[in-house]
Design an enzyme around this catalytic site. Structure first.
Site, mmCIF file in Angstrom:
data_model
loop_
_atom_site.group_PDB
_atom_site.id
_atom_site.type_symbol
_atom_site.label_atom_id
_atom_site.label_comp_id
_atom_site.label_asym_id
_atom_site.label_seq_id
_atom_site.Cartn_x
_atom_site.Cartn_y
_atom_site.Cartn_z
ATOM 1 N N SER A 79 0.794 -1.220 0.000
ATOM 2 C CA SER A 79 0.000 0.000 0.000
ATOM 3 C C SER A 79 0.833 1.281 0.000
ATOM 4 O O SER A 79 1.594 1.528 -0.915
ATOM 5 C CB SER A 79 -0.938 -0.063 1.206
ATOM 6 O OG SER A 79 -1.855 0.978 1.175
ATOM 7 N N ASP A 116 -3.225 6.181 -3.093
ATOM 8 C CA ASP A 116 -1.992 5.621 -2.528
ATOM 9 C C ASP A 116 -1.547 4.442 -3.386
ATOM 10 O O ASP A 116 -2.125 4.176 -4.443
ATOM 11 C CB ASP A 116 -2.158 5.263 -1.045
ATOM 12 C CG ASP A 116 -3.068 4.069 -0.839
ATOM 13 O OD1 ASP A 116 -3.831 3.736 -1.761
ATOM 14 O OD2 ASP A 116 -3.013 3.455 0.238
ATOM 15 N N GLU A 121 -11.346 7.106 7.506
ATOM 16 C CA GLU A 121 -10.226 7.489 8.341
ATOM 17 C C GLU A 121 -9.715 8.810 7.778
ATOM 18 O O GLU A 121 -9.870 9.085 6.576
ATOM 19 C CB GLU A 121 -9.133 6.423 8.280
ATOM 20 C CG GLU A 121 -9.591 5.101 8.871
ATOM 21 C CD GLU A 121 -8.494 4.052 8.862
ATOM 22 O OE1 GLU A 121 -7.898 3.828 9.923
ATOM 23 O OE2 GLU A 121 -8.240 3.457 7.810
ATOM 24 N N ALA A 122 -9.081 9.604 8.653
ATOM 25 C CA ALA A 122 -8.574 10.900 8.183
ATOM 26 C C ALA A 122 -7.610 10.708 7.013
ATOM 27 O O ALA A 122 -7.516 11.550 6.121
ATOM 28 C CB ALA A 122 -7.882 11.625 9.333
ATOM 29 N N ASN A 123 -6.918 9.546 6.987
ATOM 30 C CA ASN A 123 -5.941 9.293 5.915
ATOM 31 C C ASN A 123 -6.589 9.028 4.557
ATOM 32 O O ASN A 123 -5.905 8.736 3.581
ATOM 33 C CB ASN A 123 -4.995 8.149 6.310
ATOM 34 C CG ASN A 123 -5.713 6.805 6.474
ATOM 35 O OD1 ASN A 123 -6.788 6.569 5.911
ATOM 36 N ND2 ASN A 123 -5.123 5.914 7.255
ATOM 37 N N SER A 159 2.064 1.717 15.321
ATOM 38 C CA SER A 159 1.568 1.498 13.949
ATOM 39 C C SER A 159 1.247 0.024 13.767
ATOM 40 O O SER A 159 1.885 -0.841 14.361
ATOM 41 C CB SER A 159 2.645 1.928 12.954
ATOM 42 O OG SER A 159 2.439 1.295 11.719
ATOM 43 N N THR A 219 1.314 -1.132 10.620
ATOM 44 C CA THR A 219 1.860 -1.447 9.304
ATOM 45 C C THR A 219 3.359 -1.164 9.185
ATOM 46 O O THR A 219 3.973 -1.554 8.207
ATOM 47 C CB THR A 219 1.168 -0.607 8.205
ATOM 48 O OG1 THR A 219 1.411 0.767 8.472
ATOM 49 C CG2 THR A 219 -0.322 -0.867 8.142
HETATM 50 C C1 G16 Z 1 -3.719 0.372 6.592
HETATM 51 C C2 G16 Z 1 -5.147 0.128 6.958
HETATM 52 C C3 G16 Z 1 -5.818 1.440 7.299
HETATM 53 C C4 G16 Z 1 -5.068 2.119 8.413
HETATM 54 C C5 G16 Z 1 -3.589 2.181 8.121
HETATM 55 C C6 G16 Z 1 -2.931 2.585 9.398
HETATM 56 O O1 G16 Z 1 -3.683 1.249 5.504
HETATM 57 O O2 G16 Z 1 -5.772 -0.523 5.884
HETATM 58 O O3 G16 Z 1 -7.127 1.199 7.690
HETATM 59 O O4 G16 Z 1 -5.507 3.408 8.616
HETATM 60 O O5 G16 Z 1 -3.096 0.938 7.702
HETATM 61 O O6 G16 Z 1 -1.608 2.326 9.403
HETATM 62 P P1 G16 Z 1 -0.809 2.408 10.759
HETATM 63 O O7 G16 Z 1 -1.380 1.397 11.710
HETATM 64 O O8 G16 Z 1 0.581 2.112 10.323
HETATM 65 O O9 G16 Z 1 -0.954 3.797 11.276
HETATM 66 P P2 G16 Z 1 -3.013 0.907 4.106
HETATM 67 O O10 G16 Z 1 -3.554 1.937 3.174
HETATM 68 O O11 G16 Z 1 -1.552 1.028 4.332
HETATM 69 O O12 G16 Z 1 -3.433 -0.489 3.800
#
Ligand code: G16
Length: 568
Positions: free
Chosen positions: A68, A284, A378-380, A505, A507
Site C-alpha cells: 500500500s 496511494d 479514516e482521516a488518511n 503502527s 503497518t
Molecule cells: C492500513 C489500513 C488502514 C489504516 C492504516 C494505518 O492502511 O488498511 O485502515 O488506517 O493501515 O496504518 P498504521 O497502523 O501504520 O498507522 P493501508 O492503506 O496502508 O493499507
C-alpha cells in the site's frame, strides 16, 4: 475426515524456509515488512488461504500482495474474507503462528493443530483469487504464494496486477455470483462497468465537471484509473499524473495520498500543473486511500482529507434519505478514529450519530455495519459507505409519492452501485465525491468551508519494540509503558489544551504521535482560514507533537546519540 497432504506440504515448505532472525505479525493490514524477507510468509499465507476456504465450505478467499502506502522496498500480504471484508480477527492470530513456525516440521505441526482447533474438513474444496500491486518484489512473492496453493491443491484464480479494492470487489462478486445478492460481474471489467454505469446515471443532465487531476502515486492505481477513464468516456475528464509504474524508486515517493496527508503538501511535481481552484486528488500505492486538494489564487494549498470526504458525503446522503421520504426509517451514522480532526467530529456530531473506533478499516467497517447507512472514513482517506441489507431492500421496495421522492430514491439506489461497499476504494470514493460536488455545484472552496480544520501534526518515532505500546479508549490513551500517558497529559495541559495521542503502527515498525491544537480562540485570536500557513497554531502543534515524540523516544530506550534533532 481426510488428512492434510503432509508429504507435498513438506516438500514445498522446505523450498521456502523461514528466516531465523525475523518475527512476523499479521497486523492492521496483514503482514507488511521488507519485501526481501517475505518468501516464507507468502508460501504459508497461500496454504492458510486454502484452509480458510475449506473452513468456509469452499467459498473463495482473496489474497492481496501489496504494501500500500509503504516505501517501495516493503511488501505485504493480506487475506480477504468471502463477503469482501478483511480476514476475521481470530484468524489473524493463526496467520501469525503459522508465519513464525521456525522449521518445516513446526509449520506442519501448527497446521495440524489449526485444522483440529477450528475443525476444518480438509476434504472440502479450496478456492482463492489473488492479485498484486506494481512493486518489483511482487512476481517472486506471488510465485511463493502459488507454491502454497499447489501444496494444498487449491483452485486458484490469478487476478493479475490490480488494486486492493478491485480484489475485494472480485471476491464478493465471485461468492455472490448467481445469487439474489449478486455484487456484479466477477471480472475487472465488471467493476469498471458497475462504477461507470452508476456514475453516468448520477450525473445525467448535470453540467460536465472541470478536469480532475489524479496523482496515481506511480502505483497500480494508474492502470485502474486509465481503464476507468475509458469507461467513463466524456462524463468526467480525468488527467492522470504520476503514472510511472515501472520506474524503480518512484512508488509513493513525494506523491500519493500518504505523502499529501502526512506532509500536508501538494506532490511537488504537481505544483506547476494545477490551475487555481482546480480539483486534484491523490491515490496511494494500492488505490484504497484518497486525498483531495486545490490551490487558491495565491498558490496556497488546501487539503480535503478523509474527514472532509465523510462530512461531504454524509450530509449528501442524509439529504437524499430525507428527500426520498425515508428519514423516519433509515438512519445514517458516521464512524471515525482518534485521528479524525476535532473540528470534523464536532461538525458531524452536531448532525449525526458519530462513533470512534481504533485505527484500521476492519474496525470502522464493523462499526458502520450497525447503522442503516454507515459512512466511515479514516482521516488518511481510507473509507466507504455501507448500506445494510435491509436498507437496500427498503430502497428497492419503497414507493415514492412524488417525482422529487422518486428522483432522490433513484440517486440512493445508484449510490449503492457506485460505492464499493467491500472496503475503502479511492476510485469509487473519487467518483462519489465528484457526484456530490456536481449535485451541489460545489468547488473545493465551498466543500472546504463546511468546517475549518484544527491545525494538527503527525510524527513517527522509530522504536525497538512497538508492541511495548498498548492503548485503550479507541487508541486515545496509552496503558503501557506505565506512566507515559500521565506525562503526555501534563505536556498537553502545559500547551493550553489541545489533544495528543500515541499509538503503535499496525503497518510499520514505528510508534505514531498525533497532536492537534484546541479551539482557535484560545491561541492568539487571529483568524486562520486554513491549516497550512504561517500560523502560531501550526508552530504550537508541531512543538507539542515533537515534545511528545521526544517523551516516547526516551521512554522506549532510544539511543541518545541517534535521537532525531527535531524531538524536543
Ligand atoms: C492500513 C489500513 C488502514 C489504516 C492504516 C494505518 O492502511 O488498511 O485502515 O488506517 O493501515 O496504518 P498504521 O497502523 O501504520 O498507522 P493501508 O492503506 O496502508 O493499507
Amino acid at each position: 475426515m481426510s488428512k492434510l497432504p503432509f508429504q507435498t506440504l513438506k516438500a514445498f515448505s522446505d523450498a521456502h524456509p523461514k528466516p531465523s532472525n525475523r518475527h512476523f505479525q499479521y497486523g492492521t493490514a496483514g503482514f507488511r515488512t521488507l519485501g526481501s524477507t517475505l518468501d516464507s510468509v507468502m508460501f504459508r499465507v497461500g496454504v492458510l488461504a486454502g484452509l480458510r476456504s475449506k473452513r468456509l465450505d469452499g467459498k473463495t478467499i482473496g489474497v492481496m500482495v501489496t504494501a500500500s502506502h509503504n516505501p517501495e522496498q516493503d511488501n505485504g500480504v493480506k487475506l480477504v474474507d468471502p463477503r469482501g471484508e478483511m480476514l476475521e480477527a481470530s484468524w489473524e492470530g493463526h496467520a501469525t503462528v503459522l508465519a513464525n513456525a521456525a522449521t518445516t516440521d513446526e509449520f506442519l505441526t501448527a497446521l495440524d493443530a489449526l485444522v483440529k482447533a477450528v475443525k476444518i474438513d480438509v476434504s472440502k474444496p479450496a478456492r482463492v483469487v489473488y492479485a498484486r500491486d506494481t512493486r518489483s518484489s511482487g512476481p517472486a512473492l506471488v510465485a511463493a504464494l502459488e507454491d502454497g496453493f499447489k501444496a494444498l491443491g487449491i483452485e486458484a484464480r490469478d487476478a493479475g496486477v490490480t488494486t486492493t479494492p478491485i480484489l475485494h470487489y472480485l471476491v464478493k462478486a465471485i461468492n455472490t455470483k448467481g445469487t439474489p445478492e449478486s455484487y456484479g460481474e466477477d471480472s475487472e471489467d465488471g467493476y469498471y462497468k458497475k462504477l461507470s454505469g452508476a456514475f453516468k446515471k448520477l450525473v445525467a443532465g448535470k453540467t460536465e465537471p472541470e478536469p480532475l487531476v489524479i496523482d496515481c502515486a506511480n502505483g497500480v492505481g494508474a492502470h485502474a484509473a486509465a481503464k476507468l477513464a475509458e469507461y467513463l468516456g466524456n462524463s468526467i475528464p480525468l488527467v492522470l499524473e504520476n503514472i510511472a509504474t515501472s520506474t524503480p524508486g518512484v512508488l509513493n515517493e513525494s506523491c500519493g495520498a500518504d505523502y499529501v496527508k502526512t506532509t500536508q503538501r501538494l506532490p511537488p511535481n504537481l505544483v506547476d500543473k494545477l490551475k487555481p481552484g482546480q480539483r486534484a486528488c491523490s491515490l496511494d500505492g494500492d488505490a484504497d486511500r484518497l486525498m483531495y486538494y486545490y490551490l487558491d489564487e495565491r498558490g496556497h494549498f488546501y487539503m480535503l482529507d478523509g474527514d472532509k470526504i465523510a462530512a461531504l458525503v454524509a450530509a449528501f446522503i442524509v439529504d437524499l434519505v430525507r428527500l426520498a421520504g425515508l428519514d423516519s426509517e433509515i438512519k445514517v451514522g458516521v464512524v471515525q478514529t482518534a485521528y479524525a480532526n476535532g473540528a470534523s467530529t464536532k461538525y458531524l456530531s452536531e448532525r449525526l450519530p458519530v462513533k470512534c473506533v481504533p485505527t484500521g478499516v476492519k474496525h470502522l467497517h464493523h462499526a458502520a455495519e450497525h447503522y442503516n447507512i454507515g459512512v466511515y472514513f479514516e482521516a488518511n482517506g481510507h473509507g466507504t459507505v455501507l448500506f445494510s441489507p435491509t436498507t437496500q431492500e427498503k430502497l428497492a421496495k419503497h414507493e415514492p409519492s412524488t417525482p422529487a421522492q422518486s428522483t432522490a430514491l433513484n440517486h440512493l439506489i445508484n449510490l449503492t452501485q457506485l460505492i464499493n461497499q467491500t472496503v475503502g476504494d479511492a476510485l469509487s470514493d473519487m467518483l462519489l465525491v465528484e457526484v456530490v460536488l456536481t449535485h451541489k455545484s460545489y468547488s473545493g472552496v465551498e466543500w472546504n468551508s463546511l468546517y475549518a480544520d484544527l491545525p494538527n501534526r503527525l510524527v513517527k518515532v522509530v522504536v525497538s519494540d512497538r508492541n511495548a505500546f498498548r492503548t485503550e479508549d479507541a487508541e486515545r490513551r496509552l496503558v503501557s509503558p506505565h506512566g507515559l500517558q500521565t506525562r503526555i497529559d501534563e505536556l498537553v495541559r502545559r500547551y493550553g489544551g489541545g489533544r495528543s495521542f500515541v499509538r503503535p503502527s499496525g503497518t510499520e515498525d514505528v510508534v505514531r504521535v498525533y497532536a492537534e491544537a484546541s479551539v482557535r480562540s484560545q491561541a492568539d485570536g487571529k483568524d486562520y482560514p486554513h491549516v497550512i500557513g504561517t500560523s502560531t497554531y501550526v508552530v504550537f502543534v508541531t512543538e507539542l507533537a515533537f515534545r511528545v515524540a521526544g517523551l516516547v523516544y526516551d521512554e522506549a530506550g532510544g539511543d541518545p546519540s541517534r535521537r532525531p534533532k527535531e524531538f524536543l
